[in-house]
Structures are given as C-alpha cells and as structure tokens.
Design a protein around this motif. Sequence first.
Motif: not given
Length: 406
Positions: A329-335
């Motif tokens: 669940g990794i998206g543009p908020d983290l990367i």
Amino acid sequence: MPRTSTCRVCAGVVGEFLDLGQQPLSDAFVLRDHRPEFSYRLAVGLCERCSMVQLMEEVPRDRMFHDAYPYLSSGSTRVRAHFEEFAEGLLRSTTEPDPFFVEIGCNDGAMLKVLADAGVRHIGVEPSGGVADRAAAKGVQVRKDFFDEHVAEDIVARHGRADVVFAANTLCHIPYLDSVLRGVLTLVKPNGVFVFEDPYFAEIIGQTAFDQIYDEHFFYFTVRSVGALAARNGFDLVDVRWIPLHGGELRYTLAAAGARPAAHSVGDLLSEEDALTLADPTTLARFADKVERNCRDLTATLRGLRDAGKRVVGYGATAKSATVLNFCGIGPDLIPYICDSSSTKQGRLTPGSHIPIRPPAAFSAPRPDYAVLFAWNHADEIMAKETDFRDAGGRWIRYVPHVRVT
Ligand code: SAH
Ligand code: TYD
Ligand code: ZN
C-alpha cells in the motif's frame, strides 16, 4: 479450507501458500488520464504431485504481452553483456557449417543481435510488437508470435530444424508449457539442446525476494520441478548452472530423452534442494511470514522518514516493484516519484500505486535524502552510476532480503 487450483504441468492439486491480494498488471504503466485498471488475485501455490510452484490465477497472455509491452532487455549493460557472451559462446561451440538458432522471447534483440551481425541463421519469436520492432531495427529476424507447437512446426517447414533453442526469462512466463515443449521437441535437431534461464525459486525463498512474484512470472522453477517437467515431455534435464543475474537464476539444458548423459550439477543441486526443504509446508509458511514482516518494515520505515520531513524517491520502475507497492500500500504520499532509464516507462505512472516515473536526470535535481532501490538486481550497475548520491550523503533503502538502510 486451504485454496487449491489445478497444476498447469501435471493436473495435480496445487495448494496455495502465499496470497499477495488483488494486483494490477505489473508492466501496465498508465498515463495520467488512466481508466480503471484490470486486476487479478496474485497468489502462489505448490503442486503436491510434481512440485511445480505456480500462480493460482492466470492472466490472459495478450493483456500482458502486446505492442506497448515496456520491458527492454538492453536497459542494463550487465544484462546485455551476459547475452552477448552467451551468443558468442554459441558461435564458438557450433561445429555445423550453417547452424540455425531460435530464441523464444527475444525482446529487443540483446542476444540475437550478435548472431545477426555474424551473419548466422536465426529467428526470434516475440509477441510484443514494440520490442520486436526494436530487435528488427538491429537486423534481427523476428517473428511476431507467441511461441507454441504450431509456430514451431511452421518454423521447421520454412527453415529446417534448430541446433539450439534458447529462452531467457520467458519460459516461466508461459503457462501452456506442454505445447511449448512439444514445439521445441519438433524444432530442435535430435542432437540439439534447449537452453533456458529463469529466476530460481530457491533464491526467491532464500532471499525473501517476494517481488519476483507477479502476473508475468507464472512458474517458479526448481531443478526438481524442471526435471519432472522435462521427463513428462520427452526430454532429459542434462545440465544446470547458476547465473548471477536478477537475484540468482538457473540455466537449464534439456536434450531429447536418452540423447545425452546428465552432468553432475543436476544431482548436486537436487541434493541441495532437498536439504533446503523447498517443498515443505513449514518452509513455505515461514517465507509467507517473512514477506508480511518485510512489508510492515518497509512501510514503517517510509512513514517514519516522511514524518521526519525527509525526501525519499524510488529507483527502477521494475515489474517487481508493482508487487511491493501494491501489496504494501505504498503510493505517491510516501514515494513522490521513481527514476527509471526506460523511455517506455518515463512520463507514466506505476500500475495501481500511480507513482510518477521520471528519467534518471530527476535523481540529481533536487537530490533526495533516501532512495528505495526497486531494481535491487541491478544494484552494482546503478550504484556505480549514482556515486554522487552517496557522496552527497544519500542513503539507499533495500528490502531484499530484509529492510535496511545502507
Ligand atoms: N529474453 C529477454 C526478455 C525477457 S521478458 C530477457 O531475458 O531479457 C519476457 C519476454 O517474453 C517478453 O518480451 C514477452 O513478450 C515474451 N513472451 C511472452 N510469452 C511468449 C511466448 N509464448 N513466446 C515467445 N515470447 C513470449
Ligand atoms: P528489471 O529489474 O530488469 O526487471 P523487471 O521489470 O522484470 O522487474 O528492471 C530494471 C528496471 O530498472 C528497468 O525499468 C530499467 C531500470 N534501470 C535503470 O533505471 N537504470 C539502470 O542503470 C538499470 C540497470 C535499470
Ligand atoms: Zn504438477
């Protein structure tokens, strides 16, 4: 009730051991105005009869391999050198006056270009139109098709039989291996060989390289399962060799049954596999636990860095990264973006997670504090290129075999 499916090799019962949830297609990089994406359930199981590890659900082949298929073999200098070396070996070892070589899944022609330049007869069978055109532009003879027994018969009718049939990182992509192996048996000369290399399941388990699991990788081979596959289809597995690419692969050599003796490496690796208890449910359950832990650690690390105001980007918009990003669940908020050298991916968004992909030039302007190395299998090549990042205090985040900042 544990979930089961039917083995694509032997029709035995496949028992699921890892569920990575609903996933988009790993190489379906989307444009900004993307429509709803196709998704499928990504889960892996083990056949209790022939020990072949395989996906529980199959994605139709033309959804994955088409004119816009973005993967380019020539994107890595090291991979290119590996294939050039293999091709040179073929040329050196042949004693035929007019040899003929066939590659299944030749992609942009990294291997066959060497044969084309040497004026040696060859054909690459490649269904993805864009990469096939790139191979043709290098002078490679390409047939735009999915290889199967019918294509094999047609090649024999037009060109005769082949001395060697080769496939790299392609056989594991093909669920209908029975047709492929029938085809190769027809296509290769009685004293010829079928050589293929693919990621090794023992390495995937040993390194917790769970991101090798995605739609295109339908099978996860071992010496034992490939030996059984060969025997069912009129071949013997006569040689195996470890290849230091893509996190550790095996190169398998198959010959018509009874045509050649098996090298010691086959028995040696079988014993090693037995010692690793690769087909043992507890080994597989331990792997599934490690995958969960790995994802928890990665998201916790990335959230911690974001909350501390650090700039984190990704490096290498690999097909593998789709599994990690969507499962964790990794998206543009983290990367906020991922740098990648493939012109076929730049300007697009990663499938499902929708992280923008930028050219490698974006890596230095402005400099991030941390970079997640999604192309971990190309670590040496990328680190050698990006020494300025480390020199300026940048740190790499790795997640195979476990999450660590280096
Ligand atoms: N051999 C290259 C490319 C691997 S990517 C390398 O090792 O770098 C896998 C390739 O297999 C893709 O180019 C895809 O289009 C091709 N492919 C998929 N199914 C195939 C089939 N049935 N016959 C031939 N090629 C196939
Ligand atoms: P790769 O790990 O080979 O395969 P897969 O997509 O099957 O997981 O993909 C490597 C990606 O990393 C590819 O998109 C190209 C990119 N790349 C760079 O951006 N720079 C580099 O120096 C190298 C070697 C690869
Ligand atoms: Zn089976």
